[in-house]
Enzyme design. Sequence first.
Site, PDB file in Angstrom:
ATOM      1  N   CYS A 108      -0.537   4.320   1.739  1.00 13.04           N
ATOM      2  CA  CYS A 108      -0.403   4.262   3.201  1.00 13.04           C
ATOM      3  C   CYS A 108       1.035   4.529   3.645  1.00 13.04           C
ATOM      4  O   CYS A 108       1.268   5.176   4.665  1.00 13.04           O
ATOM      5  CB  CYS A 108      -0.798   2.882   3.722  1.00 13.04           C
ATOM      6  SG  CYS A 108      -2.253   2.168   2.967  1.00 13.04           S
ATOM      7  N   ASP A 109       2.004   3.993   2.931  1.00 17.33           N
ATOM      8  CA  ASP A 109       3.368   3.916   3.468  1.00 17.33           C
ATOM      9  C   ASP A 109       4.400   4.831   2.792  1.00 17.33           C
ATOM     10  O   ASP A 109       5.544   4.897   3.251  1.00 17.33           O
ATOM     11  CB  ASP A 109       3.875   2.463   3.377  1.00 17.33           C
ATOM     12  CG  ASP A 109       3.077   1.539   4.291  1.00 17.33           C
ATOM     13  OD1 ASP A 109       2.434   2.056   5.216  1.00 17.33           O
ATOM     14  OD2 ASP A 109       3.095   0.324   4.066  1.00 17.33           O
ATOM     15  N   CYS A 153       0.836  -1.208   0.000  1.00 21.67           N
ATOM     16  CA  CYS A 153       0.000   0.000   0.000  1.00 21.67           C
ATOM     17  C   CYS A 153       0.872   1.258   0.000  1.00 21.67           C
ATOM     18  O   CYS A 153       1.257   1.742   1.065  1.00 21.67           O
ATOM     19  CB  CYS A 153      -0.933  -0.020   1.215  1.00 21.67           C
ATOM     20  SG  CYS A 153      -2.087   1.367   1.242  1.00 21.67           S
TER      21      CYS A 153
HETATM   22  C1  LIG Z   1       0.314  -3.608   5.099  1.00 25.81           C
HETATM   23  C2  LIG Z   1      -0.920  -2.721   4.935  1.00 25.81           C
HETATM   24  C3  LIG Z   1      -0.874  -1.434   5.410  1.00 25.81           C
HETATM   25  C4  LIG Z   1      -1.986  -0.617   5.280  1.00 25.81           C
HETATM   26  N1  LIG Z   1      -1.930   0.646   5.783  1.00 25.81           N
HETATM   27  C5  LIG Z   1      -3.013   1.437   5.691  1.00 25.81           C
HETATM   28  C6  LIG Z   1      -2.980   2.755   6.235  1.00 25.81           C
HETATM   29  O1  LIG Z   1      -1.966   3.214   6.776  1.00 25.81           O
HETATM   30  N2  LIG Z   1      -4.106   3.508   6.110  1.00 25.81           N
HETATM   31  C7  LIG Z   1      -5.255   3.055   5.501  1.00 25.81           C
HETATM   32  O2  LIG Z   1      -6.246   3.770   5.459  1.00 25.81           O
HETATM   33  N3  LIG Z   1      -5.294   1.824   4.966  1.00 25.81           N
HETATM   34  C8  LIG Z   1      -4.216   1.002   5.041  1.00 25.81           C
HETATM   35  N4  LIG Z   1      -4.256  -0.242   4.480  1.00 25.81           N
HETATM   36  C9  LIG Z   1      -5.481  -0.664   3.794  1.00 25.81           C
HETATM   37  C10 LIG Z   1      -6.546  -1.091   4.832  1.00 25.81           C
HETATM   38  O3  LIG Z   1      -5.953  -2.012   5.722  1.00 25.81           O
HETATM   39  C11 LIG Z   1      -7.750  -1.709   4.141  1.00 25.81           C
HETATM   40  O4  LIG Z   1      -8.287  -0.818   3.193  1.00 25.81           O
HETATM   41  C12 LIG Z   1      -8.822  -2.052   5.173  1.00 25.81           C
HETATM   42  O5  LIG Z   1      -8.312  -2.901   6.173  1.00 25.81           O
HETATM   43  C13 LIG Z   1     -10.018  -2.733   4.524  1.00 25.81           C
HETATM   44  O6  LIG Z   1     -10.931  -3.049   5.520  1.00 25.81           O
HETATM   45  P1  LIG Z   1     -12.054  -4.145   5.348  1.00 25.81           P
HETATM   46  O7  LIG Z   1     -12.859  -4.095   6.584  1.00 25.81           O
HETATM   47  O8  LIG Z   1     -12.751  -3.973   4.069  1.00 25.81           O
HETATM   48  O9  LIG Z   1     -11.326  -5.573   5.231  1.00 25.81           O
HETATM   49  P2  LIG Z   1     -10.049  -6.265   5.859  1.00 25.81           P
HETATM   50  O10 LIG Z   1      -9.206  -5.344   6.643  1.00 25.81           O
HETATM   51  O11 LIG Z   1      -9.450  -7.014   4.721  1.00 25.81           O
HETATM   52  O12 LIG Z   1     -10.691  -7.323   6.895  1.00 25.81           O
HETATM   53  C14 LIG Z   1     -11.501  -8.377   6.499  1.00 25.81           C
HETATM   54  C15 LIG Z   1     -11.509  -9.440   7.579  1.00 25.81           C
HETATM   55  O13 LIG Z   1     -12.517 -10.410   7.305  1.00 25.81           O
HETATM   56  C16 LIG Z   1     -11.997 -11.710   7.508  1.00 25.81           C
HETATM   57  N5  LIG Z   1     -12.694 -12.675   6.675  1.00 25.81           N
HETATM   58  C17 LIG Z   1     -12.498 -12.980   5.365  1.00 25.81           C
HETATM   59  N6  LIG Z   1     -13.307 -13.990   4.993  1.00 25.81           N
HETATM   60  C18 LIG Z   1     -14.039 -14.318   6.085  1.00 25.81           C
HETATM   61  C19 LIG Z   1     -15.048 -15.309   6.335  1.00 25.81           C
HETATM   62  N7  LIG Z   1     -15.473 -16.135   5.377  1.00 25.81           N
HETATM   63  N8  LIG Z   1     -15.552 -15.387   7.590  1.00 25.81           N
HETATM   64  C20 LIG Z   1     -15.142 -14.542   8.571  1.00 25.81           C
HETATM   65  N9  LIG Z   1     -14.187 -13.599   8.388  1.00 25.81           N
HETATM   66  C21 LIG Z   1     -13.642 -13.499   7.156  1.00 25.81           C
HETATM   67  C22 LIG Z   1     -10.517 -11.578   7.112  1.00 25.81           C
HETATM   68  O14 LIG Z   1      -9.766 -12.642   7.678  1.00 25.81           O
HETATM   69  C23 LIG Z   1     -10.186 -10.212   7.697  1.00 25.81           C
HETATM   70  O15 LIG Z   1      -9.824 -10.354   9.048  1.00 25.81           O
HETATM   71  C24 LIG Z   1      -3.162  -1.101   4.617  1.00 25.81           C
HETATM   72  C25 LIG Z   1      -3.194  -2.399   4.125  1.00 25.81           C
HETATM   73  C26 LIG Z   1      -2.100  -3.219   4.293  1.00 25.81           C
HETATM   74  C27 LIG Z   1      -2.134  -4.647   3.771  1.00 25.81           C
END
Ligand SMILES: Cc1cc2nc3c(=O)[nH]c(=O)nc-3n(C[C@H](O)[C@H](O)[C@H](O)COP(=O)(O)OP(=O)(O)OC[C@H]3O[C@@H](n4cnc5c(N)ncnc54)[C@H](O)[C@@H]3O)c2cc1C
Length: 354
Positions: free
Chosen positions: A164-165, A161
Amino acid sequence: MKKTKVAIIGSGPAGFTAATYAGRAMLEPVVLAGIKSGGQLMWTTDVENFPGFPEGVNGAQLMFQMRQQAERFGAHIQDVYATAVDLSQRPFKIWTGYPVGADPQRFDRLTTEELVNFMDEVKTQPHDIEAESVIIATGAAAQLLGIPGEEEFLGRGFSTCAVCDAAFYRDKSVYVIGGGDSAMEDTLALTKFAKEVTVIHRRGEFRASKIMQERVLNHPKVKVMWNTMVEEIMGDQKVTGIKINQDGKSQELSADGVFIAIGHVPATRIFQGQVEQDGHGYVVTRQSASALGVTAAQAATEDALVRFPTMTSVEGVFAAGDNVDVRYKQAITAAGQGCSAALDAERWLEAQGE
Ligand SMILES: Cc1cc2nc3c(=O)[nH]c(=O)nc-3n(C[C@H](O)[C@H](O)[C@H](O)COP(=O)(O)OP(=O)(O)OC[C@H]3O[C@@H](n4cnc5c(N)ncnc54)[C@H](O)[C@@H]3O)c2cc1C
């Protein structure tokens, strides 16, 4: 078997925000958090762009606090995966079991064929949850190359990302792996901070849009290595270099940071064939930033307003976060969509007389 008005599948910023809103609406949501609660931010150290934390916040701490906040308002959080769903009629059915002998740690790494057999077997058992509405918040994961060093150095000099970084790489030399529009965007984001950005692409030309290519190719800080494969991310406590292969010859280069931008994979396979998805597996809602989303919105417009913008192709099933978002993929946008999905679910349930 547990009955609920709202089942939230996923535990990132979208899922926990939806859970807080649904909890405050007295819906007593059931959250299936998976066995890696917290989502993608658990992989990072400092999050500097989530509002309300002027000094930044540790990613895992932020997610732990979001979980606690949801629990405070009555969310029932279970640290299990939804392993199969039946969204063909209400109440919707959700399974959380596994076939005999299956390893829960491998659930998100099953091949598509393995997953189909797995779900068929799971569905021979009684279902575990019955829900009047469902919010899909399963997120997405950046596609990796599957080379040594990726998992080891993720968040320690290897990043998925750049938005982000990038700011952590002021005056540093960094590499970007990829050749599409995201790789171009990441490269340009990094040029604002880094001393030098080298794009590594496995082909002899980019597949990004012409305008983005031109911006990258004409930028004084950017170099490109064509027809080059990355074989290893190297380092000690953090990334110090990469091993590449160009024209059949391997060599090691020093690097302060390595960014990968070869696409994201939404975690939506268990919903395939049950809710509409685009060609890449993103769930389509009435607010998806795609032609499919525009069509869905047009079909659901009433009095010049889109009804339940986060609803999927199935009445009563909503979706939020990176599993929908083809464009922004940020914690704050995921949280915002989680809020919208919970409000839509609450209003939709009310309209059904629930
Ligand atoms: C290394 C890294 C650094 C980042 N830094 C930033 C930052 O500084 N600022 C920022 O704004 N964004 C950052 N991001 C992006 C941000 O993390 C994502 O946009 C955000 O987390 C998305 O949120 P979400 O709730 O959609 O899903 P996710 O964070 O992907 O969470 C989804 C969750 O659902 C779970 N899941 C999946 N399938 C199932 C199932 N069948 N049953 C139950 N649970 C399930 C997964 O295991 C996971 O825990 C970063 C991403 C990464 C990888």
